[in-house]
Design a protein around this motif. Structure first.
Motif, PDB file in Angstrom:
ATOM      1  N   VAL A 292       3.336  -6.358   6.899  1.00  0.00           N
ATOM      2  CA  VAL A 292       4.300  -5.523   5.999  1.00  0.00           C
ATOM      3  C   VAL A 292       3.409  -4.409   5.386  1.00  0.00           C
ATOM      4  O   VAL A 292       1.997  -4.464   5.271  1.00  0.00           O
ATOM      5  N   SER A 293       3.983  -3.566   4.887  1.00  0.00           N
ATOM      6  CA  SER A 293       3.347  -2.309   4.168  1.00  0.00           C
ATOM      7  C   SER A 293       3.330  -2.886   2.607  1.00  0.00           C
ATOM      8  O   SER A 293       3.787  -4.096   2.249  1.00  0.00           O
ATOM      9  N   ASP A 294       2.326  -2.574   1.887  1.00  0.00           N
ATOM     10  CA  ASP A 294       1.805  -3.030   0.721  1.00  0.00           C
ATOM     11  C   ASP A 294       2.622  -2.520  -0.399  1.00  0.00           C
ATOM     12  O   ASP A 294       2.354  -2.414  -1.759  1.00  0.00           O
ATOM     13  N   ALA A 295       3.948  -2.059  -0.124  1.00  0.00           N
ATOM     14  CA  ALA A 295       4.855  -1.157  -1.198  1.00  0.00           C
ATOM     15  C   ALA A 295       5.878  -2.149  -1.663  1.00  0.00           C
ATOM     16  O   ALA A 295       6.162  -3.178  -0.972  1.00  0.00           O
ATOM     17  N   SER A 296       6.359  -1.913  -2.869  1.00  0.00           N
ATOM     18  CA  SER A 296       7.364  -2.844  -3.464  1.00  0.00           C
ATOM     19  C   SER A 296       7.346  -4.021  -3.609  1.00  0.00           C
ATOM     20  O   SER A 296       6.316  -4.573  -3.972  1.00  0.00           O
ATOM     21  N   SER A 297       8.364  -4.763  -3.065  1.00  0.00           N
ATOM     22  CA  SER A 297       8.301  -6.056  -3.347  1.00  0.00           C
ATOM     23  C   SER A 297       7.594  -6.805  -2.355  1.00  0.00           C
ATOM     24  O   SER A 297       7.615  -8.179  -2.603  1.00  0.00           O
ATOM     25  N   LEU A 298       7.328  -6.320  -1.181  1.00  0.00           N
ATOM     26  CA  LEU A 298       6.904  -7.101  -0.137  1.00  0.00           C
ATOM     27  C   LEU A 298       5.671  -7.715  -0.309  1.00  0.00           C
ATOM     28  O   LEU A 298       5.556  -8.947   0.158  1.00  0.00           O
ATOM     29  N   PRO A 299       4.441  -7.303  -0.924  1.00  0.00           N
ATOM     30  CA  PRO A 299       3.386  -8.319  -1.167  1.00  0.00           C
ATOM     31  C   PRO A 299       3.738  -9.474  -1.853  1.00  0.00           C
ATOM     32  O   PRO A 299       3.465 -10.633  -1.692  1.00  0.00           O
ATOM     33  N   GLU A 300       4.655  -9.202  -2.689  1.00  0.00           N
ATOM     34  CA  GLU A 300       5.321 -10.377  -3.509  1.00  0.00           C
ATOM     35  C   GLU A 300       5.962 -11.525  -2.829  1.00  0.00           C
ATOM     36  O   GLU A 300       5.608 -12.766  -2.871  1.00  0.00           O
ATOM     37  N   VAL A 301       6.638 -11.308  -1.768  1.00  0.00           N
ATOM     38  CA  VAL A 301       7.276 -12.062  -0.751  1.00  0.00           C
ATOM     39  C   VAL A 301       6.212 -12.787   0.031  1.00  0.00           C
ATOM     40  O   VAL A 301       6.384 -14.044   0.250  1.00  0.00           O
ATOM     41  N   VAL A 302       5.252 -12.119   0.573  1.00  0.00           N
ATOM     42  CA  VAL A 302       4.443 -12.279   1.625  1.00  0.00           C
ATOM     43  C   VAL A 302       3.408 -13.436   0.980  1.00  0.00           C
ATOM     44  O   VAL A 302       2.855 -14.349   1.475  1.00  0.00           O
ATOM     45  N   GLY A 303       3.065 -13.111  -0.310  1.00  0.00           N
ATOM     46  CA  GLY A 303       2.108 -13.820  -0.918  1.00  0.00           C
ATOM     47  C   GLY A 303       0.565 -13.819  -0.119  1.00  0.00           C
ATOM     48  O   GLY A 303       0.197 -12.579   0.076  1.00  0.00           O
ATOM     49  N   GLU A 304      -0.113 -15.061  -0.099  1.00  0.00           N
ATOM     50  CA  GLU A 304      -1.351 -15.049   0.559  1.00  0.00           C
ATOM     51  C   GLU A 304      -1.087 -15.015   2.230  1.00  0.00           C
ATOM     52  O   GLU A 304      -2.202 -15.224   2.873  1.00  0.00           O
ATOM     53  N   SER A 305      -0.142 -14.910   2.490  1.00  0.00           N
ATOM     54  CA  SER A 305       0.214 -14.884   4.085  1.00  0.00           C
ATOM     55  C   SER A 305       0.407 -13.380   4.731  1.00  0.00           C
ATOM     56  O   SER A 305       0.647 -12.392   3.947  1.00  0.00           O
ATOM     57  N   GLY A 306       0.042 -13.212   5.842  1.00  0.00           N
ATOM     58  CA  GLY A 306       0.224 -12.016   6.604  1.00  0.00           C
ATOM     59  C   GLY A 306      -0.646 -10.659   6.325  1.00  0.00           C
ATOM     60  O   GLY A 306      -1.548 -10.896   5.236  1.00  0.00           O
ATOM     61  N   LEU A 307      -0.530  -9.854   6.862  1.00  0.00           N
ATOM     62  CA  LEU A 307      -1.196  -8.493   6.620  1.00  0.00           C
ATOM     63  C   LEU A 307      -0.545  -7.458   5.740  1.00  0.00           C
ATOM     64  O   LEU A 307       0.799  -7.295   6.247  1.00  0.00           O
ATOM     65  N   LYS A 308      -0.961  -6.847   4.604  1.00  0.00           N
ATOM     66  CA  LYS A 308      -0.375  -5.842   3.983  1.00  0.00           C
ATOM     67  C   LYS A 308      -1.186  -4.625   4.136  1.00  0.00           C
ATOM     68  O   LYS A 308      -2.332  -4.634   3.664  1.00  0.00           O
ATOM     69  N   ILE A 309      -0.413  -3.793   4.701  1.00  0.00           N
ATOM     70  CA  ILE A 309      -0.952  -2.491   5.060  1.00  0.00           C
ATOM     71  C   ILE A 309      -0.618  -1.092   4.222  1.00  0.00           C
ATOM     72  O   ILE A 309       0.636  -1.285   3.944  1.00  0.00           O
ATOM     73  N   PRO A 310      -1.386  -0.259   3.832  1.00  0.00           N
ATOM     74  CA  PRO A 310      -1.166   0.791   3.046  1.00  0.00           C
ATOM     75  C   PRO A 310       0.286   1.398   3.927  1.00  0.00           C
ATOM     76  O   PRO A 310       0.154   1.709   5.194  1.00  0.00           O
ATOM     77  N   ALA A 311       1.509   1.626   3.200  1.00  0.00           N
ATOM     78  CA  ALA A 311       2.694   2.078   3.820  1.00  0.00           C
ATOM     79  C   ALA A 311       2.407   3.392   4.736  1.00  0.00           C
ATOM     80  O   ALA A 311       2.884   3.452   6.096  1.00  0.00           O
ATOM     81  N   ARG A 312       1.802   4.279   4.420  1.00  0.00           N
ATOM     82  CA  ARG A 312       1.792   5.514   5.051  1.00  0.00           C
ATOM     83  C   ARG A 312       0.608   5.820   6.038  1.00  0.00           C
ATOM     84  O   ARG A 312       0.301   6.927   6.620  1.00  0.00           O
ATOM     85  N   ASP A 313      -0.524   4.766   5.902  1.00  0.00           N
ATOM     86  CA  ASP A 313      -1.665   4.806   6.867  1.00  0.00           C
ATOM     87  C   ASP A 313      -1.618   4.414   8.239  1.00  0.00           C
ATOM     88  O   ASP A 313      -1.737   3.067   8.384  1.00  0.00           O
ATOM     89  N   ILE A 314      -1.366   5.732   8.709  1.00  0.00           N
ATOM     90  CA  ILE A 314      -1.028   5.330  10.304  1.00  0.00           C
ATOM     91  C   ILE A 314      -2.366   4.511  10.923  1.00  0.00           C
ATOM     92  O   ILE A 314      -2.340   3.709  12.012  1.00  0.00           O
ATOM     93  N   ASP A 315      -3.472   5.132  10.676  1.00  0.00           N
ATOM     94  CA  ASP A 315      -4.760   4.318  11.289  1.00  0.00           C
ATOM     95  C   ASP A 315      -4.575   2.929  11.129  1.00  0.00           C
ATOM     96  O   ASP A 315      -5.121   2.111  11.597  1.00  0.00           O
ATOM     97  N   ALA A 316      -4.473   2.387   9.762  1.00  0.00           N
ATOM     98  CA  ALA A 316      -4.548   1.145   9.425  1.00  0.00           C
ATOM     99  C   ALA A 316      -3.211   0.344  10.044  1.00  0.00           C
ATOM    100  O   ALA A 316      -3.732  -0.844  10.419  1.00  0.00           O
ATOM    101  N   TRP A 317      -2.075   0.974  10.100  1.00  0.00           N
ATOM    102  CA  TRP A 317      -1.235   0.193  11.230  1.00  0.00           C
ATOM    103  C   TRP A 317      -1.649   0.020  12.417  1.00  0.00           C
ATOM    104  O   TRP A 317      -1.637  -1.009  12.993  1.00  0.00           O
ATOM    105  N   ALA A 318      -2.166   0.828  12.768  1.00  0.00           N
ATOM    106  CA  ALA A 318      -2.746   0.872  14.386  1.00  0.00           C
ATOM    107  C   ALA A 318      -3.815  -0.201  14.675  1.00  0.00           C
ATOM    108  O   ALA A 318      -3.802  -1.060  15.225  1.00  0.00           O
TER     109      ALA A 318
END
Length: 227
Positions: A159-185
């Motif tokens: 998920v992106s690291d924006a808004s409520s998403l890091p809160e929902v994911v907690g310690e699970s999953g990857l949290k990526i800067p929303a607009r960072d194309i290279d990081a998403w790749a």
């Protein structure tokens, strides 16, 4: 005031000037009798019925700018063909969606990215279970229920690291800067090849979802009215 996430509570406080102590958070829950890891036989039958590939990545949400799908498509386009899975984008058309389709056409990804349209709600648990990874690059969510539902099915999430998403994911999953194309790749590339990450993240997601249930939501709402 009742909000569905800490992020939304902050937005209300900062945007409207309501004192934080006057805002209670009643987080969403999910249908625990539907969203769960399903039997492999049921998943295989669903894939066959829907003509799905054995491995694929999944997004579920309305096609609109805040879902940030163009960033996801640009990141996907940077992956070598041998390091990416088919990407299925499920959801109805919202607004300003033409740019999303144009990005797929521009990168000649029509054979790799499939638009499945609005997904039947009854099939959502099967969609989540069938996907190897659930991706959600949204830049703004009040809560982000599809992410919670995917986690409840044992599907690893990015998920992106924006808004409520890091809160929902907690310690699970990857949290990526929303607009960072290279990081998403980079995240997609890792998700493609790292079996241990997928397995451990799926298990951690199941643990994180224990924090959310409608009974707790109802209790919080009731307490707010009592106050």
């Amino acid at each position: 005031v009742m909000a569905i996430s800490e992020s939304t509570a902050r937005d209300i406080h900062e945007s409207l000037g309501i004192p934080r102590e006057k805002i209670d958070v009643a987080a969403c829950g999910y249908d625990q009798e539907r969203f769960m890891p399903l039997a492999q036989a049921d998943i295989a039958a669903f894939k066959q019925r829907m003509g799905l590939p054995e491995r694929f990545w999944l997004f579920v949400g309305t096609l609109e700018p805040r879902k940030n799908l163009i960033t996801l498509i640009e990141a996907y386009a940077r992956l070598p063909v041998h390091e990416r899975l088919p990407l299925i984008i499920g959801g109805g058309k919202g607004w300003l969606y033409d740019e999303i389709f144009a990005a797929v056409t521009r990168h000649q990804l029509g054979e790799s990215i499939r638009f499945a349209g609005f997904l039947n709600a009854d099939d959502l648990p099967l969609w989540y279970n069938s996907a190897e990874v659930f991706v959600y690059p949204s830049i703004f969510e009040g809560f982000g229920l599809p992410v919670l539902e995917a986690m409840a099915c044992g599907t690893p999430v990015i998920v992106s690291d924006a808004s409520s998403l890091p809160e929902v994911v907690g310690e699970s999953g990857l949290k990526i800067p929303a607009r960072d194309i290279d990081a998403w790749a980079d995240a997609l590339r890792m998700a493609y090849s790292d079996v241990s990450w997928r397995e451990s993240t799926g298990q951690h997601g199941l643990i994180e979802t224990r924090r959310y249930n409608w009974a707790l939501t109802a209790q919080t709402v009731t307490n707010t009215y009592r106050q």
